[in-house]
Design an enzyme around this catalytic site. Structure first.
Site, PDB file in Angstrom:
ATOM      1  N   SER A 164       0.839  -1.202   0.000  1.00 31.25           N
ATOM      2  CA  SER A 164       0.000   0.000   0.000  1.00 31.25           C
ATOM      3  C   SER A 164       0.876   1.255   0.000  1.00 31.25           C
ATOM      4  O   SER A 164       1.677   1.447  -0.914  1.00 31.25           O
ATOM      5  CB  SER A 164      -0.965  -0.030   1.176  1.00 31.25           C
ATOM      6  OG  SER A 164      -1.971   0.949   1.029  1.00 31.25           O
ATOM      7  N   ASP A 270      -9.810  -4.125  -5.512  1.00 31.05           N
ATOM      8  CA  ASP A 270      -9.150  -2.960  -4.905  1.00 31.05           C
ATOM      9  C   ASP A 270      -9.390  -1.742  -5.795  1.00 31.05           C
ATOM     10  O   ASP A 270      -9.055  -1.777  -6.986  1.00 31.05           O
ATOM     11  CB  ASP A 270      -7.650  -3.231  -4.778  1.00 31.05           C
ATOM     12  CG  ASP A 270      -6.887  -2.108  -4.088  1.00 31.05           C
ATOM     13  OD1 ASP A 270      -7.494  -1.071  -3.759  1.00 31.05           O
ATOM     14  OD2 ASP A 270      -5.666  -2.270  -3.884  1.00 31.05           O
ATOM     15  N   HIS A 300      -8.431  -4.528  -0.910  1.00 31.48           N
ATOM     16  CA  HIS A 300      -7.151  -3.919  -0.551  1.00 31.48           C
ATOM     17  C   HIS A 300      -6.633  -4.520   0.751  1.00 31.48           C
ATOM     18  O   HIS A 300      -7.293  -4.471   1.789  1.00 31.48           O
ATOM     19  CB  HIS A 300      -7.304  -2.402  -0.405  1.00 31.48           C
ATOM     20  CG  HIS A 300      -5.999  -1.681  -0.261  1.00 31.48           C
ATOM     21  ND1 HIS A 300      -5.132  -1.519  -1.320  1.00 31.48           N
ATOM     22  CD2 HIS A 300      -5.406  -1.089   0.809  1.00 31.48           C
ATOM     23  CE1 HIS A 300      -4.060  -0.857  -0.915  1.00 31.48           C
ATOM     24  NE2 HIS A 300      -4.206  -0.583   0.376  1.00 31.48           N
TER      25      HIS A 300
END
Length: 324
Positions: A164, A270, A300
């Site tokens: 991320s 995501d 995600h």
């Protein structure tokens, strides 16, 4: 994230923060519970320890080494993975439970030494503070005399990895690092592994529109994190956020010249997937060695919560490391 708060109604509350009148934030609760380093528990497969990097800024690194290597009478060197944690630049820690468990599994599954730097968070320390701290950690690694690293990490096989926001950091630290490869010696970076990297932009992508009401990481939550992380008075088309704006062609050419490999992973569920695919396409157009691994479904950060999906990811990482 909280199941009691609708992220599309209250994105600040959803990520557990409150905005103060002076622009600072209060972290009401932390989704990323912390765990201590452990170097004396016979029941765990990976030993860890924390080492200060810069006391004035409060940064440090956590080292992960498979126990069986430490217990062996022969010193066997393994690839070195520098792993940057996620949290939207606003939350998280190298001591976080998710980070600890993820790095532990990588160390076991791939048989690698992991170094996870702690970097300063926004908005108290806006970008590029996280990049600065992460570069400083590389400088620390290259000069360290710590025996866990000097004895068991192969400095000539170093990879930058992040999840991320950490994937974003790995990318930007890679761009910085390629300008000073000689100064990083004996540390030799071989590639980047960007796990569901966090990128954005002003114009919504199709995946962001399709998943506007996503309950895990909707675009409105991402917007808040970028608002807190980017330099003041800059929007989401800043180069830190949108890598397709102001493309660093000369730096990408240097990466190509160094022969680095780049892996970008993501999943259909995501909202960030279109951004990730865009980055892969840009890198391919520039002639870089890049692989995009995108799966159906998911969400995600799903490999942090689904062991079967994590196992697949670790297989992808292992294959990536072994490709010459």
């Amino acid at each position: 994230m909280s199941n009691q708060i609708d992220p599309t109604v209250d994105p600040y509350g959803y990520i557990g923060i409150a905005r103060n009148p002076d622009g600072s934030i209060t972290r009401i609760f932390d989704f990323f519970a912390k765990t201590s380093a452990c170097s004396n528990d016979d029941s765990i497969p990976v030993l860890t320890k924390d080492i200060p990097v810069n006391e004035s800024s409060g940064t440090w690194i956590r080292v992960f080494v498979p126990r069986k290597v430490l217990d062996s009478t022969t010193k066997s060197k393994m690839p070195l993975i520098v792993y940057y944690h996620g949290g939207g630049f606003v939350l998280g820690s190298a001591a976080g439970t998710l980070c600890y468990e993820f790095c532990t599994k990588i160390a076991v599954e791939i048989q690698a030494v992991i170094v996870s730097p702690e970097y300063r968070l926004a908005p108290e320390h806006r970008l590029p503070a996280a990049y600065d701290d992460s570069m400083e950690a590389l400088q620390w690694i290259k000069t360290t005399s710590d025996e866990w690293l000097t004895n068991y990490a192969d400095f000539s096989k170093c990879y930058l990895m992040g999840s991320s926001a950490g994937g974003n950091i790995a990318y930007h630290v890679g761009l910085r690092s390629v300008t000073c490869v000689d100064h990083l010696s004996p540390l030799k970076i071989q590639g980047l592994m960007l796990h569901q990297p966090f990128f954005g932009g002003i114009q919504r992508t199709q995946s962001e529109l399709r998943l506007a009401n996503d309950k895990i990481f909707p675009p409105c939550v991402a917007d808040v994190m970028w608002e807190l992380a980017l330099p003041i008075d800059f929007d989401r088309d800043h180069e830190y956020c949108n890598p397709t704006v102001g493309i660093k062609s000369e730096l990408l050419a240097k990466i190509k010249g160094q022969g680095w490999k780049i892996l970008v992973t993501g999943c259909e569920g995501d909202p960030l997937i279109d951004r990730q695919i865009q980055l892969v396409n840009v890198l391919k157009e520039k002639g870089l060695r890049v692989a995009g691994e995108f799966s159906d479904g998911g969400f995600h950060g799903y490999e942090f919560h689904d062991s079967s999906k994590a196992k697949i990811l670790f297989g992808v990482l292992k294959n990536f490391l072994t490709i010459s």
